[in-house]
Design a protein around this motif. Sequence first.
Motif, PDB file in Angstrom:
ATOM      1  N   LEU A  32      12.616  -5.478  -9.608  1.00  0.00           N
ATOM      2  CA  LEU A  32      11.606  -6.250 -10.332  1.00  0.00           C
ATOM      3  C   LEU A  32      12.064  -7.690 -10.489  1.00  0.00           C
ATOM      4  CD1 LEU A  32      10.606  -3.598 -13.004  1.00  0.00           C
ATOM      5  CD2 LEU A  32       9.366  -4.249 -10.945  1.00  0.00           C
ATOM      6  N   VAL A  33      11.112  -8.611 -10.578  1.00  0.00           N
ATOM      7  CA  VAL A  33      11.407 -10.032 -10.661  1.00  0.00           C
ATOM      8  C   VAL A  33      11.372 -10.478 -12.115  1.00  0.00           C
ATOM      9  CG1 VAL A  33      10.709 -12.341  -9.903  1.00  0.00           C
ATOM     10  CG2 VAL A  33      10.388 -10.380  -8.384  1.00  0.00           C
ATOM     11  N   ASN A  34      12.553 -10.725 -12.669  1.00  0.00           N
ATOM     12  CA  ASN A  34      12.689 -11.276 -14.028  1.00  0.00           C
ATOM     13  C   ASN A  34      11.900 -10.495 -15.071  1.00  0.00           C
ATOM     14  OD1 ASN A  34      14.309 -13.364 -13.016  1.00  0.00           O
ATOM     15  ND2 ASN A  34      12.501 -14.575 -12.511  1.00  0.00           N
ATOM     16  N   GLY A  35      12.122  -9.202 -15.122  1.00  0.00           N
ATOM     17  CA  GLY A  35      11.431  -8.404 -16.121  1.00  0.00           C
ATOM     18  C   GLY A  35      11.721  -6.936 -15.958  1.00  0.00           C
ATOM     19  N   SER A  36      10.840  -6.140 -16.541  1.00  0.00           N
ATOM     20  CA  SER A  36      11.073  -4.702 -16.534  1.00  0.00           C
ATOM     21  C   SER A  36       9.740  -3.943 -16.509  1.00  0.00           C
ATOM     22  CB  SER A  36      11.866  -4.298 -17.780  1.00  0.00           C
ATOM     23  OG  SER A  36      11.123  -4.625 -18.949  1.00  0.00           O
ATOM     24  N   ALA A  37       9.869  -2.666 -16.219  1.00  0.00           N
ATOM     25  CA  ALA A  37       8.709  -1.771 -16.266  1.00  0.00           C
ATOM     26  C   ALA A  37       8.536  -1.282 -17.691  1.00  0.00           C
ATOM     27  CB  ALA A  37       8.922  -0.592 -15.320  1.00  0.00           C
ATOM     28  N   LEU A  38       7.309  -1.028 -18.084  1.00  0.00           N
ATOM     29  CA  LEU A  38       7.012  -0.522 -19.423  1.00  0.00           C
ATOM     30  C   LEU A  38       6.866   0.995 -19.432  1.00  0.00           C
ATOM     31  CD1 LEU A  38       4.457  -3.291 -20.495  1.00  0.00           C
ATOM     32  CD2 LEU A  38       6.932  -3.179 -20.935  1.00  0.00           C
ATOM     33  N   ARG A  39       6.948   1.607 -18.243  1.00  0.00           N
ATOM     34  CA  ARG A  39       6.865   3.059 -18.095  1.00  0.00           C
ATOM     35  C   ARG A  39       7.913   3.501 -17.082  1.00  0.00           C
ATOM     36  NH1 ARG A  39       0.579   4.820 -17.727  1.00  0.00           N
ATOM     37  NH2 ARG A  39       1.624   6.706 -17.043  1.00  0.00           N
ATOM     38  N   ASP A  40       8.329   4.747 -17.196  1.00  0.00           N
ATOM     39  CA  ASP A  40       9.323   5.260 -16.255  1.00  0.00           C
ATOM     40  C   ASP A  40       8.733   6.259 -15.255  1.00  0.00           C
ATOM     41  OD1 ASP A  40       8.930   7.497 -17.807  1.00  0.00           O
ATOM     42  OD2 ASP A  40      11.002   7.652 -18.497  1.00  0.00           O
ATOM     43  N   ASP A  41       7.414   6.347 -15.197  1.00  0.00           N
ATOM     44  CA  ASP A  41       6.775   7.318 -14.301  1.00  0.00           C
ATOM     45  C   ASP A  41       5.937   6.646 -13.204  1.00  0.00           C
ATOM     46  OD1 ASP A  41       4.780   6.329 -15.978  1.00  0.00           O
ATOM     47  OD2 ASP A  41       3.770   8.264 -16.192  1.00  0.00           O
ATOM     48  N   LEU A  42       6.207   5.382 -12.910  1.00  0.00           N
ATOM     49  CA  LEU A  42       5.424   4.662 -11.912  1.00  0.00           C
ATOM     50  C   LEU A  42       5.782   5.115 -10.498  1.00  0.00           C
ATOM     51  CD1 LEU A  42       5.661   1.058 -13.404  1.00  0.00           C
ATOM     52  CD2 LEU A  42       3.807   2.714 -13.683  1.00  0.00           C
ATOM     53  N   TYR A  43       4.813   5.072  -9.623  1.00  0.00           N
ATOM     54  CA  TYR A  43       5.003   5.378  -8.203  1.00  0.00           C
ATOM     55  C   TYR A  43       3.907   4.651  -7.432  1.00  0.00           C
ATOM     56  CZ  TYR A  43       1.037   8.538  -8.750  1.00  0.00           C
ATOM     57  OH  TYR A  43      -0.203   9.047  -9.018  1.00  0.00           O
ATOM     58  N   PHE A  44       4.076   4.573  -6.123  1.00  0.00           N
ATOM     59  CA  PHE A  44       3.055   3.995  -5.267  1.00  0.00           C
ATOM     60  C   PHE A  44       2.281   5.100  -4.571  1.00  0.00           C
ATOM     61  CE2 PHE A  44       5.805   0.100  -5.104  1.00  0.00           C
ATOM     62  CZ  PHE A  44       4.885  -0.751  -5.686  1.00  0.00           C
ATOM     63  N   ALA A  45       0.971   5.047  -4.682  1.00  0.00           N
ATOM     64  CA  ALA A  45       0.084   5.910  -3.901  1.00  0.00           C
ATOM     65  C   ALA A  45      -0.176   5.179  -2.585  1.00  0.00           C
ATOM     66  CB  ALA A  45      -1.224   6.141  -4.649  1.00  0.00           C
ATOM     67  N   VAL A  46      -0.261   5.929  -1.498  1.00  0.00           N
ATOM     68  CA  VAL A  46      -0.524   5.359  -0.187  1.00  0.00           C
ATOM     69  C   VAL A  46      -1.986   5.616   0.168  1.00  0.00           C
ATOM     70  CG1 VAL A  46       0.091   5.393   2.269  1.00  0.00           C
ATOM     71  CG2 VAL A  46       1.869   5.710   0.516  1.00  0.00           C
ATOM     72  N   LEU A  47      -2.676   4.553   0.538  1.00  0.00           N
ATOM     73  CA  LEU A  47      -4.069   4.633   0.961  1.00  0.00           C
ATOM     74  C   LEU A  47      -4.165   4.178   2.402  1.00  0.00           C
ATOM     75  CD1 LEU A  47      -4.087   3.871  -2.251  1.00  0.00           C
ATOM     76  CD2 LEU A  47      -6.501   3.589  -1.837  1.00  0.00           C
ATOM     77  N   ARG A  48      -5.119   4.753   3.139  1.00  0.00           N
ATOM     78  CA  ARG A  48      -5.330   4.388   4.535  1.00  0.00           C
ATOM     79  C   ARG A  48      -6.827   4.287   4.822  1.00  0.00           C
ATOM     80  NH1 ARG A  48      -1.006   8.309   5.617  1.00  0.00           N
ATOM     81  NH2 ARG A  48       0.848   7.052   6.009  1.00  0.00           N
ATOM     82  N   LYS A  49      -7.117   3.451   5.808  1.00  0.00           N
ATOM     83  CA  LYS A  49      -8.500   3.303   6.281  1.00  0.00           C
ATOM     84  C   LYS A  49      -8.504   3.274   7.802  1.00  0.00           C
ATOM     85  CE  LYS A  49     -12.611   0.378   6.009  1.00  0.00           C
ATOM     86  NZ  LYS A  49     -13.191  -0.816   5.381  1.00  0.00           N
ATOM     87  N   ASP A  50      -9.415   3.999   8.384  1.00  0.00           N
ATOM     88  CA  ASP A  50      -9.629   3.987   9.829  1.00  0.00           C
ATOM     89  C   ASP A  50     -10.362   2.689  10.172  1.00  0.00           C
ATOM     90  OD1 ASP A  50     -10.369   4.374  12.473  1.00  0.00           O
ATOM     91  OD2 ASP A  50     -11.563   6.171  12.090  1.00  0.00           O
ATOM     92  N   LEU A  51      -9.773   1.887  11.035  1.00  0.00           N
ATOM     93  CA  LEU A  51     -10.388   0.611  11.413  1.00  0.00           C
ATOM     94  C   LEU A  51     -11.200   0.704  12.702  1.00  0.00           C
ATOM     95  CD1 LEU A  51      -7.524  -1.933  10.648  1.00  0.00           C
ATOM     96  CD2 LEU A  51      -9.458  -1.292   9.191  1.00  0.00           C
ATOM     97  N   THR A  52     -11.306   1.902  13.275  1.00  0.00           N
ATOM     98  CA  THR A  52     -12.051   2.034  14.531  1.00  0.00           C
ATOM     99  C   THR A  52     -13.542   2.232  14.293  1.00  0.00           C
ATOM    100  OG1 THR A  52     -11.670   4.435  14.674  1.00  0.00           O
ATOM    101  CG2 THR A  52     -10.063   2.966  15.750  1.00  0.00           C
ATOM    102  N   SER A  53     -13.918   2.618  13.088  1.00  0.00           N
ATOM    103  CA  SER A  53     -15.335   2.771  12.763  1.00  0.00           C
ATOM    104  C   SER A  53     -15.943   1.411  12.487  1.00  0.00           C
ATOM    105  CB  SER A  53     -15.501   3.663  11.526  1.00  0.00           C
ATOM    106  OG  SER A  53     -14.933   4.916  11.766  1.00  0.00           O
ATOM    107  N   PRO A  54     -17.212   1.243  12.731  1.00  0.00           N
ATOM    108  CA  PRO A  54     -17.849  -0.054  12.427  1.00  0.00           C
ATOM    109  C   PRO A  54     -17.721  -0.363  10.942  1.00  0.00           C
ATOM    110  CG  PRO A  54     -19.340   1.378  13.662  1.00  0.00           C
ATOM    111  CD  PRO A  54     -18.141   2.200  13.312  1.00  0.00           C
ATOM    112  N   PRO A  55     -17.506  -1.647  10.602  1.00  0.00           N
ATOM    113  CA  PRO A  55     -17.347  -2.028   9.174  1.00  0.00           C
ATOM    114  C   PRO A  55     -18.583  -1.760   8.347  1.00  0.00           C
ATOM    115  CG  PRO A  55     -17.056  -3.949  10.626  1.00  0.00           C
ATOM    116  CD  PRO A  55     -17.407  -2.765  11.486  1.00  0.00           C
TER     117      PRO A  55
END
Length: 181
Positions: free
Chosen positions: A158-181
């Motif tokens: 972390l940059v000059n600070g701290s987390a306020l919770r100890d249960d944080l995680y990153f969820a991974v999201l994906r999108k198919d880019l082959t379909s028309p927008p």
Amino acid sequence: MTSTAPPLTPAGPGDEDEIAALVHRAYRDDSAGGWTSEAHLLDDERIDGRRVRDKLDRPDAVLLTARSDDGAIFACCEVVRVDGEAAYFGLFAVEPGRQGSGLGRAVLAAAEDLARTRWDATRMEMTVIGQRRDLIAWYERRGYQMTDERRPFPYDDLVNGSALRDDLYFAVLRKDLTSPP
């Protein structure tokens, strides 16, 4: 409602501190009025100028900015080539006073188009703090899907600070880019 992205231009040397300040306003300044604040989860700067500069130096990445007539940066995002099929979307920020106008949606669409046209990417990936259900829902409305993958939260980086919770995680999201927008 904004339907197209403003002209997006690559960031360059000298933009580091302005981008870091924009990201801070969008994600850490709870008083700025934007809905993207994570101030209830983290008390840090999110990114600093040095780390933005490191992103600018990557040959496989583009850091895009949207600027006002006076040159001030009011939106940014990073698109990184992951491999021959995937690109990563990150460092996304919109000035809090401009959120809710469709600008974020337009910048995201422009980043997807860049990944398709520059690197022939067939999918876009991103990570979002798993506790940010409102933000995840916003991305889902844009065609992103949650995966079963979770990545650890970088508590030690972390940059000059701290987390306020100890249960944080990153969820991974994906999108198919082959379909028309």
